[in-house]
Design a protein around this motif. Structure first.
Motif, PDB file in Angstrom:
ATOM      1  N   GLU A   1       2.278   3.824   9.681  1.00 43.74           N
ATOM      2  CA  GLU A   1       2.489   3.456   8.273  1.00 43.74           C
ATOM      3  C   GLU A   1       3.359   4.487   7.591  1.00 43.74           C
ATOM      4  O   GLU A   1       3.153   5.699   7.743  1.00 43.74           O
ATOM      5  CB  GLU A   1       1.129   3.343   7.564  1.00 43.74           C
ATOM      6  CG  GLU A   1       0.262   2.214   8.103  1.00 43.74           C
ATOM      7  CD  GLU A   1      -1.081   2.148   7.395  1.00 43.74           C
ATOM      8  OE1 GLU A   1      -1.546   3.213   6.924  1.00 43.74           O
ATOM      9  OE2 GLU A   1      -1.662   1.049   7.313  1.00 43.74           O
TER      10      GLU A   1
ATOM     11  N   LYS B   1      13.439  -6.404   7.521  1.00 44.41           N
ATOM     12  CA  LYS B   1      12.411  -7.435   7.354  1.00 44.41           C
ATOM     13  C   LYS B   1      11.499  -7.396   8.568  1.00 44.41           C
ATOM     14  O   LYS B   1      11.840  -6.786   9.616  1.00 44.41           O
ATOM     15  CB  LYS B   1      13.046  -8.813   7.198  1.00 44.41           C
ATOM     16  CG  LYS B   1      13.856  -9.272   8.391  1.00 44.41           C
ATOM     17  CD  LYS B   1      14.499 -10.619   8.107  1.00 44.41           C
ATOM     18  CE  LYS B   1      15.292 -11.121   9.322  1.00 44.41           C
ATOM     19  NZ  LYS B   1      16.385 -10.197   9.683  1.00 44.41           N
ATOM     20  N   PRO B   2      10.313  -8.032   8.507  1.00 40.90           N
ATOM     21  CA  PRO B   2       9.411  -8.035   9.660  1.00 40.90           C
ATOM     22  C   PRO B   2      10.102  -8.571  10.906  1.00 40.90           C
ATOM     23  O   PRO B   2      10.811  -9.578  10.855  1.00 40.90           O
ATOM     24  CB  PRO B   2       8.270  -8.952   9.207  1.00 40.90           C
ATOM     25  CG  PRO B   2       8.256  -8.802   7.726  1.00 40.90           C
ATOM     26  CD  PRO B   2       9.686  -8.669   7.323  1.00 40.90           C
TER      27      PRO B   2
ATOM     28  N   GLU C   1       6.515  -4.310  11.233  1.00 43.83           N
ATOM     29  CA  GLU C   1       5.355  -5.202  11.257  1.00 43.83           C
ATOM     30  C   GLU C   1       5.147  -5.882   9.911  1.00 43.83           C
ATOM     31  O   GLU C   1       4.919  -7.084   9.833  1.00 43.83           O
ATOM     32  CB  GLU C   1       4.104  -4.402  11.639  1.00 43.83           C
ATOM     33  CG  GLU C   1       2.833  -5.232  11.757  1.00 43.83           C
ATOM     34  CD  GLU C   1       2.714  -5.925  13.097  1.00 43.83           C
ATOM     35  OE1 GLU C   1       1.732  -6.660  13.281  1.00 43.83           O
ATOM     36  OE2 GLU C   1       3.600  -5.748  13.948  1.00 43.83           O
ATOM     37  N   GLN C   2       5.239  -5.091   8.839  1.00 43.37           N
ATOM     38  CA  GLN C   2       4.904  -5.655   7.530  1.00 43.37           C
ATOM     39  C   GLN C   2       5.526  -4.831   6.413  1.00 43.37           C
ATOM     40  O   GLN C   2       5.614  -3.606   6.499  1.00 43.37           O
ATOM     41  CB  GLN C   2       3.381  -5.688   7.363  1.00 43.37           C
ATOM     42  CG  GLN C   2       2.909  -6.561   6.211  1.00 43.37           C
ATOM     43  CD  GLN C   2       1.427  -6.864   6.332  1.00 43.37           C
ATOM     44  OE1 GLN C   2       0.654  -6.079   6.865  1.00 43.37           O
ATOM     45  NE2 GLN C   2       1.011  -8.004   5.838  1.00 43.37           N
TER      46      GLN C   2
ATOM     47  N   PHE D   1       4.852  -4.111   2.436  1.00 44.06           N
ATOM     48  CA  PHE D   1       3.681  -4.240   1.573  1.00 44.06           C
ATOM     49  C   PHE D   1       4.019  -4.541   0.109  1.00 44.06           C
ATOM     50  O   PHE D   1       3.135  -4.888  -0.660  1.00 44.06           O
ATOM     51  CB  PHE D   1       2.830  -2.964   1.647  1.00 44.06           C
ATOM     52  CG  PHE D   1       2.103  -2.806   2.948  1.00 44.06           C
ATOM     53  CD1 PHE D   1       0.785  -3.202   3.066  1.00 44.06           C
ATOM     54  CD2 PHE D   1       2.738  -2.281   4.052  1.00 44.06           C
ATOM     55  CE1 PHE D   1       0.114  -3.077   4.268  1.00 44.06           C
ATOM     56  CE2 PHE D   1       2.077  -2.140   5.253  1.00 44.06           C
ATOM     57  CZ  PHE D   1       0.761  -2.545   5.371  1.00 44.06           C
TER      58      PHE D   1
ATOM     59  N   ILE E   1       5.422   0.251   4.191  1.00 41.10           N
ATOM     60  CA  ILE E   1       5.880  -0.481   5.363  1.00 41.10           C
ATOM     61  C   ILE E   1       5.102   0.008   6.574  1.00 41.10           C
ATOM     62  O   ILE E   1       4.738   1.178   6.665  1.00 41.10           O
ATOM     63  CB  ILE E   1       7.407  -0.288   5.575  1.00 41.10           C
ATOM     64  CG1 ILE E   1       7.901  -1.067   6.798  1.00 41.10           C
ATOM     65  CG2 ILE E   1       7.759   1.176   5.698  1.00 41.10           C
ATOM     66  CD1 ILE E   1       9.415  -1.013   6.981  1.00 41.10           C
ATOM     67  N   SER E   2       4.810  -0.924   7.499  1.00 41.74           N
ATOM     68  CA  SER E   2       4.170  -0.539   8.763  1.00 41.74           C
ATOM     69  C   SER E   2       5.085  -0.934   9.913  1.00 41.74           C
ATOM     70  O   SER E   2       5.790  -1.949   9.845  1.00 41.74           O
ATOM     71  CB  SER E   2       2.799  -1.208   8.914  1.00 41.74           C
ATOM     72  OG  SER E   2       2.914  -2.619   8.943  1.00 41.74           O
TER      73      SER E   2
ATOM     74  N   PRO F   1       0.156  -7.539   0.483  1.00 35.67           N
ATOM     75  CA  PRO F   1       1.336  -7.627   1.336  1.00 35.67           C
ATOM     76  C   PRO F   1       2.218  -8.774   0.898  1.00 35.67           C
ATOM     77  O   PRO F   1       1.754  -9.868   0.629  1.00 35.67           O
ATOM     78  CB  PRO F   1       0.747  -7.870   2.732  1.00 35.67           C
ATOM     79  CG  PRO F   1      -0.670  -7.372   2.648  1.00 35.67           C
ATOM     80  CD  PRO F   1      -1.090  -7.620   1.242  1.00 35.67           C
TER      81      PRO F   1
ATOM     82  N   ALA G   1       5.272  -9.334   2.714  1.00 32.90           N
ATOM     83  CA  ALA G   1       6.264  -9.459   3.771  1.00 32.90           C
ATOM     84  C   ALA G   1       6.484 -10.916   4.138  1.00 32.90           C
ATOM     85  O   ALA G   1       5.604 -11.765   4.020  1.00 32.90           O
ATOM     86  CB  ALA G   1       5.803  -8.692   4.999  1.00 32.90           C
TER      87      ALA G   1
ATOM     88  N   PRO H   1       6.429 -13.808   6.563  1.00 33.16           N
ATOM     89  CA  PRO H   1       5.588 -13.960   7.749  1.00 33.16           C
ATOM     90  C   PRO H   1       6.401 -14.027   9.015  1.00 33.16           C
ATOM     91  O   PRO H   1       7.522 -14.515   9.021  1.00 33.16           O
ATOM     92  CB  PRO H   1       4.834 -15.270   7.484  1.00 33.16           C
ATOM     93  CG  PRO H   1       5.655 -15.984   6.483  1.00 33.16           C
ATOM     94  CD  PRO H   1       6.318 -14.943   5.656  1.00 33.16           C
TER      95      PRO H   1
ATOM     96  N   ALA I   1      -6.581  -7.096   5.790  1.00 32.00           N
ATOM     97  CA  ALA I   1      -5.330  -6.820   5.079  1.00 32.00           C
ATOM     98  C   ALA I   1      -5.138  -5.334   4.921  1.00 32.00           C
ATOM     99  O   ALA I   1      -6.021  -4.644   4.422  1.00 32.00           O
ATOM    100  CB  ALA I   1      -5.352  -7.489   3.695  1.00 32.00           C
TER     101      ALA I   1
END
Length: 469
Positions: A10, A31-32, A63-64, A66, A80-81, A141, A143, A145, A156
């Motif tokens: 993260e 982007k994811p 990944e994501q 937020f 962001i992760s 989140p 992001a 999908p 979450a």
């Protein structure tokens, strides 16, 4: 076929300035599902000091995200992760994400790596932030999908929340509370220095000066792009413009300056015909360098620096705590600049030691960087005196407000052809108006008048008094 175990890293909103507590996400560059590498810029954020691009400190697959663009995020909150040291996210690997308990244990075992892009390093200990007013109390989140939906919703990810504000009310006397309200300062964000933790007036002024980006008036040159703000249409009703980022800091700085320093402004009209001829000669001859930008502002800046060298007492600051005047050892010359995000005042470090050619190069770089919106927070700190070029907008003069912590600011008005008595005859000459505002605690009328008259004399006879290399 086995799937390599992935781990999630993260990335938290870093402290992109000294003591700033929040930043607005202007745009995402990823982007994811995108692959990122260590040092890659993933987003641009805006603080009360500047717009800054954030590089991510590890390699993996996004990944994501937020927060959406436009969201204001507290420093230390996960934005962001990234899945690292493994393959791209797969729908059949729900166990790859670490459980909250495991993540907490891992963080306890290994000291947290906190990214600090600008400033003197990470702050130690807990940090206290202002309580959020209404929206975005819990970062949901946002992001886009992934193409393949996850088989089961994982818990979450919850960004690190701001430190809870206790029920203890900050200690301050009623007049101090009134001043804090006028300045728009949350007392919970102020570091107290008074006895038993009482917040003083000096604490408020110090806090306002620390977080503000002073900007007295639009100058230099207009930015290439207009500010992204709601446009008012006559007859279409009211338009509300959110005050945040640079604009909010500017408002706070101007209020703090106006209520702290007793302003005095003096004016003088100057025949700058020789200065304008000198500018044309320097442009045509290339004496300062082939690609060096030469403008009247350059000679005004050099004239001010020359006057300060002769009258160093005006390059000073007021130390409220020590009740002393501090005459600065070097001149950090601020040039107020209009940008799409508001008015900022980056400064040229140790400008007084530069030759005319060196000053021209530094001024050109400062203008270009401000136009691009890439001015770093460090370039807007430590200013000692400022020039505001209101003449580029066709304005003759004004009463500029001091940048907090500075003793003087010079306004350079429009250059116009006017009837002027020259060598006993009334002839057309190129004339401008200079306005010098100064802090009357540090600068008395004699010193202010001497400096303004010195600047005017240099601009009337620039070749005689200005040297360069």
């Amino acid at each position: 076929m086995t799937t390599e175990v992935r781990s999630l890293r993260e990335f938290k909103m870093p402290d992109v300035g000294e003591g700033l507590t929040e930043a607005e996400i202007l745009s995402w560059y990823v982007k994811p599902g995108d692959t990122v590498t260590d040092g890659q810029v993933v987003c641009e954020v805006e603080t009360a000091k500047a717009a800054v691009e954030l590089p991510i400190p590890f390699t993996g697959v996004v990944e994501q995200l937020f927060f959406a663009e436009g969201a204001t995020v507290d420093v230390g909150t996960v934005i962001i992760s990234v899945a690292v040291a493994g393959e791209a996210p797969a729908p059949a690997a729900p166990a790859a994400a670490p459980a909250p308990a495991a993540a907490a244990a891992a963080e306890a075992a290994e000291p947290e790596r906190r990214e600090v892009l600008v400033g003197y390093g990470p702050r130690t200990g807990g940090s206290q932030r202002r309580a959020r007013r209404t929206t975005a109390a819990a970062p949901a989140p946002v992001a886009v999908p992934a193409a393949a939906p996850a088989p089961a919703p994982a818990p979450a990810p919850v960004a690190a929340p701001a430190v809870a504000v206790t029920g203890d009310r900050p200690l301050a006397k009623p007049p101090v509370r009134k001043l804090a309200k006028d300045l728009g300062i949350d007392l919970r964000a102020v570091t107290p220095t008074g006895p038993d933790g009482v917040i003083t007036r000096e604490d408020l002024h110090a806090h306002a000066a620390a977080v503000a980006v002073p900007a007295p008036a639009p100058v230099v040159e207009q930015a290439a792009e207009p500010a992204a703000a709601p446009v008012a249409v006559p007859g279409a009703g009211d338009v509300r413009v959110p005050i945040k980022g640079v604009r909010k800091a500017t408002a706070q700085a101007m209020v703090a300056s106006a209520f702290t320093a007793p302003h005095v402004t003096e004016f003088v009209q100057v025949d700058v015909t020789r200065t304008m001829k000198f500018v044309r000669r320097l442009k045509e001859s290339g004496e300062l360098g082939r690609d060096v930008r030469v403008s009247p502002l350059l000679l005004v800046a050099k004239a001010l620096l020359t006057a300060i060298k002769r009258n160093p007492e005006i390059n000073a600051q007021w130390d409220e705590a020590a009740q002393e005047i501090v005459i600065k050892g070097q001149v950090n010359l601020g040039i107020a600049a209009a940008t799409p995000r508001g008015l900022i005042v980056p400064n040229i470090k140790d400008a007084g030691a530069k030759t005319l050619s060196g000053l021209a190069v530094s001024l050109g770089e400062l203008i270009d960087t401000a136009r691009q919106g890439k001015t770093a927070p460090g370039d807007m700190q430590g200013g000692t005196v400022t020039i505001t070029n209101v003449g580029v907008f066709g304005v003759d003069s004004g009463t500029p407000i001091l940048n907090p912590g500075e003793a003087a600011i010079l306004a350079f008005g429009a250059v116009r052809e006017l009837p002027w008595v020259h060598k006993g005859k009334v002839v057309p000459r190129q004339v401008t108006t200079l306005a010098l505002s100064f802090d009357h605690r540090l600068v008395d009328g004699e010193l202010g008048s001497k400096v303004l008259a010195d600047i005017a004399g240099i601009l009337e006879h620039p070749k005689r008094l200005i040297t360069w290399g």
